[in-house]
Scaffold this motif. Structure first.
Motif, PDB file in Angstrom:
ATOM      1  N   MET A   1      -1.141  11.013  12.909  1.00 22.70           N
ATOM      2  CA  MET A   1      -1.304  11.251  11.582  1.00 22.70           C
ATOM      3  C   MET A   1      -2.558  12.645  11.506  1.00 22.70           C
ATOM      4  O   MET A   1      -3.605  12.120  12.017  1.00 22.70           O
ATOM      5  CB  MET A   1      -1.417  10.680  10.584  1.00 22.70           C
ATOM      6  N   GLY A   2      -2.167  13.578  11.151  1.00 18.12           N
ATOM      7  CA  GLY A   2      -3.259  14.644  10.926  1.00 18.12           C
ATOM      8  C   GLY A   2      -4.014  14.518   9.905  1.00 18.12           C
ATOM      9  O   GLY A   2      -3.845  13.550   8.969  1.00 18.12           O
ATOM     10  N   ILE A   3      -4.958  15.267   9.722  1.00 18.21           N
ATOM     11  CA  ILE A   3      -6.322  15.103   8.584  1.00 18.21           C
ATOM     12  C   ILE A   3      -5.759  15.379   7.206  1.00 18.21           C
ATOM     13  O   ILE A   3      -5.805  14.519   6.289  1.00 18.21           O
ATOM     14  CB  ILE A   3      -7.404  16.084   8.809  1.00 18.21           C
ATOM     15  N   LYS A   4      -4.429  16.328   7.220  1.00 20.63           N
ATOM     16  CA  LYS A   4      -4.150  16.656   5.852  1.00 20.63           C
ATOM     17  C   LYS A   4      -3.384  15.501   5.307  1.00 20.63           C
ATOM     18  O   LYS A   4      -3.439  14.908   4.114  1.00 20.63           O
ATOM     19  CB  LYS A   4      -3.242  17.901   5.973  1.00 20.63           C
ATOM     20  N   GLU A   5      -2.564  15.207   6.376  1.00 16.72           N
ATOM     21  CA  GLU A   5      -1.532  13.765   5.799  1.00 16.72           C
ATOM     22  C   GLU A   5      -2.562  12.575   5.673  1.00 16.72           C
ATOM     23  O   GLU A   5      -2.171  11.828   4.600  1.00 16.72           O
ATOM     24  CB  GLU A   5      -0.652  13.440   6.923  1.00 16.72           C
ATOM     25  N   ARG A   6      -3.465  12.173   6.300  1.00 16.44           N
ATOM     26  CA  ARG A   6      -4.315  10.957   5.972  1.00 16.44           C
ATOM     27  C   ARG A   6      -5.073  11.129   4.642  1.00 16.44           C
ATOM     28  O   ARG A   6      -4.822  10.342   3.967  1.00 16.44           O
ATOM     29  CB  ARG A   6      -5.439  11.084   6.881  1.00 16.44           C
ATOM     30  N   LYS A   7      -5.467  12.444   4.353  1.00 14.14           N
ATOM     31  CA  LYS A   7      -6.195  12.604   3.103  1.00 14.14           C
ATOM     32  C   LYS A   7      -5.083  12.516   1.910  1.00 14.14           C
ATOM     33  O   LYS A   7      -5.388  11.987   0.833  1.00 14.14           O
ATOM     34  CB  LYS A   7      -6.839  14.042   3.026  1.00 14.14           C
ATOM     35  N   GLU A   8      -4.150  12.913   1.923  1.00 15.11           N
ATOM     36  CA  GLU A   8      -2.779  12.738   1.153  1.00 15.11           C
ATOM     37  C   GLU A   8      -2.425  11.201   0.677  1.00 15.11           C
ATOM     38  O   GLU A   8      -2.385  11.011  -0.305  1.00 15.11           O
ATOM     39  CB  GLU A   8      -1.756  13.554   1.552  1.00 15.11           C
ATOM     40  N   ARG A   9      -2.398  10.632   1.997  1.00 15.40           N
ATOM     41  CA  ARG A   9      -2.217   9.060   1.788  1.00 15.40           C
ATOM     42  C   ARG A   9      -3.396   8.286   1.052  1.00 15.40           C
ATOM     43  O   ARG A   9      -3.175   7.589   0.375  1.00 15.40           O
ATOM     44  CB  ARG A   9      -1.876   8.530   3.403  1.00 15.40           C
ATOM     45  N   GLU A  10      -4.504   8.947   1.442  1.00 18.25           N
ATOM     46  CA  GLU A  10      -5.540   8.146   0.709  1.00 18.25           C
ATOM     47  C   GLU A  10      -5.633   8.542  -0.821  1.00 18.25           C
ATOM     48  O   GLU A  10      -5.991   7.474  -1.683  1.00 18.25           O
ATOM     49  CB  GLU A  10      -6.893   8.743   1.450  1.00 18.25           C
ATOM     50  N   ARG A  11      -5.330   9.800  -1.091  1.00 16.10           N
ATOM     51  CA  ARG A  11      -5.095  10.213  -2.248  1.00 16.10           C
ATOM     52  C   ARG A  11      -4.285   9.470  -3.337  1.00 16.10           C
ATOM     53  O   ARG A  11      -4.356   8.719  -4.311  1.00 16.10           O
ATOM     54  CB  ARG A  11      -5.010  11.681  -2.366  1.00 16.10           C
ATOM     55  N   GLU A  12      -3.124   9.090  -2.748  1.00 17.71           N
ATOM     56  CA  GLU A  12      -1.805   8.364  -3.205  1.00 17.71           C
ATOM     57  C   GLU A  12      -2.369   6.780  -3.424  1.00 17.71           C
ATOM     58  O   GLU A  12      -2.121   6.384  -4.429  1.00 17.71           O
ATOM     59  CB  GLU A  12      -0.516   8.491  -2.258  1.00 17.71           C
ATOM     60  N   GLU A  13      -3.167   6.391  -2.441  1.00 18.07           N
ATOM     61  CA  GLU A  13      -3.475   4.916  -2.396  1.00 18.07           C
ATOM     62  C   GLU A  13      -4.689   4.807  -3.592  1.00 18.07           C
ATOM     63  O   GLU A  13      -4.516   3.814  -4.369  1.00 18.07           O
ATOM     64  CB  GLU A  13      -4.162   4.530  -1.138  1.00 18.07           C
ATOM     65  N   LYS A  14      -5.328   5.720  -3.696  1.00 21.52           N
ATOM     66  CA  LYS A  14      -6.330   5.704  -4.820  1.00 21.52           C
ATOM     67  C   LYS A  14      -5.780   5.805  -6.083  1.00 21.52           C
ATOM     68  O   LYS A  14      -5.972   4.844  -7.245  1.00 21.52           O
ATOM     69  CB  LYS A  14      -7.406   6.655  -4.702  1.00 21.52           C
ATOM     70  N   LYS A  15      -4.676   6.657  -6.174  1.00 15.88           N
ATOM     71  CA  LYS A  15      -4.196   7.000  -7.483  1.00 15.88           C
ATOM     72  C   LYS A  15      -3.359   5.547  -7.869  1.00 15.88           C
ATOM     73  O   LYS A  15      -3.297   5.207  -8.834  1.00 15.88           O
ATOM     74  CB  LYS A  15      -2.944   7.987  -7.232  1.00 15.88           C
ATOM     75  N   GLU A  16      -2.625   4.972  -6.992  1.00 18.30           N
ATOM     76  CA  GLU A  16      -1.852   3.669  -7.110  1.00 18.30           C
ATOM     77  C   GLU A  16      -2.931   2.618  -7.531  1.00 18.30           C
ATOM     78  O   GLU A  16      -2.479   1.757  -8.513  1.00 18.30           O
ATOM     79  CB  GLU A  16      -1.316   3.244  -5.915  1.00 18.30           C
ATOM     80  N   LEU A  17      -4.186   2.569  -7.045  1.00 18.97           N
ATOM     81  CA  LEU A  17      -5.422   1.603  -7.493  1.00 18.97           C
ATOM     82  C   LEU A  17      -5.496   1.856  -8.779  1.00 18.97           C
ATOM     83  O   LEU A  17      -5.665   0.771  -9.625  1.00 18.97           O
ATOM     84  CB  LEU A  17      -6.242   1.755  -6.527  1.00 18.97           C
ATOM     85  N   ILE A  18      -5.612   2.805  -9.273  1.00 27.18           N
ATOM     86  CA  ILE A  18      -6.054   3.334 -10.552  1.00 27.18           C
ATOM     87  C   ILE A  18      -4.963   2.887 -11.540  1.00 27.18           C
ATOM     88  O   ILE A  18      -5.197   2.238 -12.645  1.00 27.18           O
ATOM     89  CB  ILE A  18      -6.263   4.948 -10.799  1.00 27.18           C
ATOM     90  N   LEU A  19      -3.602   3.359 -11.315  1.00 32.21           N
ATOM     91  CA  LEU A  19      -2.581   2.961 -12.144  1.00 32.21           C
ATOM     92  C   LEU A  19      -2.349   1.242 -12.253  1.00 32.21           C
ATOM     93  O   LEU A  19      -1.970   0.613 -13.249  1.00 32.21           O
ATOM     94  CB  LEU A  19      -1.103   3.440 -11.500  1.00 32.21           C
ATOM     95  N   SER A  20      -2.649   0.724 -11.205  1.00 34.34           N
ATOM     96  CA  SER A  20      -2.510  -0.707 -11.115  1.00 34.34           C
ATOM     97  C   SER A  20      -3.528  -1.406 -12.093  1.00 34.34           C
ATOM     98  O   SER A  20      -3.146  -2.459 -12.592  1.00 34.34           O
ATOM     99  CB  SER A  20      -2.607  -1.335  -9.512  1.00 34.34           C
ATOM    100  N   ALA A  21      -4.860  -0.896 -12.039  1.00 35.02           N
ATOM    101  CA  ALA A  21      -5.542  -1.364 -12.890  1.00 35.02           C
ATOM    102  C   ALA A  21      -5.425  -1.148 -14.274  1.00 35.02           C
ATOM    103  O   ALA A  21      -5.621  -2.093 -15.208  1.00 35.02           O
ATOM    104  CB  ALA A  21      -7.165  -0.897 -12.402  1.00 35.02           C
TER     105      ALA A  21
END
Length: 205
Positions: A1-21
């Motif tokens: 997985m490239g840097i761009k893809e990893r950053k995008e995945r991390e961004r989505e994970e944080k967004k899901e964490l925010i929405l879950s809270a």
């Protein structure tokens, strides 16, 4: 997985964490209690990070209302795709709608009993022209016109759909509030409510 893809995945994970809270706050305290600061505190982020993903609280509220409405429309999807006796198809779709609402009972109650403008712009259904702006009401109107009221004016059909919706809504809210109602009684109430609705439709047909 490239840097761009990893950053995008991390961004989505944080967004899901925010929405879950945010979802937990809505379920526990109601949608009116939701705030960026509360979300940040719950997930131990700074408010500034939340704003990096969402413009404000309203954007988060809009997200949940859109997603919730998708579930409701999906529950009524049988009106579009099922073939068969109209009474049976209508009953099955209304039962699906009630069950979908009860599965997200606290969220449904918090949102549907909220009278703030930012929520009502998504949830109001009693205004003239609701069948054009609310997909679920539009589905009901289309089905009623096709199978019950072919010769009735659109305004009459919309009023009928709005009264139908209000009746179902009232039952859902009471079932959410009265948590001691057992499953047998719940089933009887749902069956009786829908039977009255369909019989009423056929009476004025």
């Amino acid at each position: 997985m490239g840097i761009k893809e990893r950053k995008e995945r991390e961004r989505e994970e944080k967004k899901e964490l925010i929405l879950s809270a945010a979802k937990k706050i809505i379920e526990e305290e109601g949608i009116q209690a939701l705030s960026i600061r509360k979300i940040a505190s719950r997930i131990e982020y700074s408010p500034a990070i939340i704003y990096h993903y969402f413009q404000d609280k309203s954007e988060i509220v809009d997200y949940f209302l859109r997603e919730g409405y998708k579930e409701i429309v999906s529950a009524l999807g049988g009106l579009q795709h099922q073939e068969g006796e109209p009474d049976i198809v209508l009953k099955a779709s209304l039962v699906n709608f009630i069950e979908a609402a009860l599965k997200m009972s606290e969220e449904y109650k918090s949102v549907m009993l909220n009278d703030s403008e930012e929520v009502l712009k998504h949830t109001s259904v009693l205004f003239r022209g609701a069948s054009d702006e609310r997909p679920a009401v539009g589905l009901l109107c289309k089905y009623l016109k096709q199978h019950y009221f072919k010769d009735r004016e659109d305004s009459f059909i919309e009023l009928t759909a709005q009264i139908l919706w209000s009746s179902i809504f009232g039952l859902i809210i009471r079932l959410i509030l009265e948590k001691n109602v057992d499953e047998v009684q719940k089933h009887r109430l749902i069956e009786h409510n829908i039977r009255f609705i369909i019989n009423g439709i056929k009476t004025v047909k």
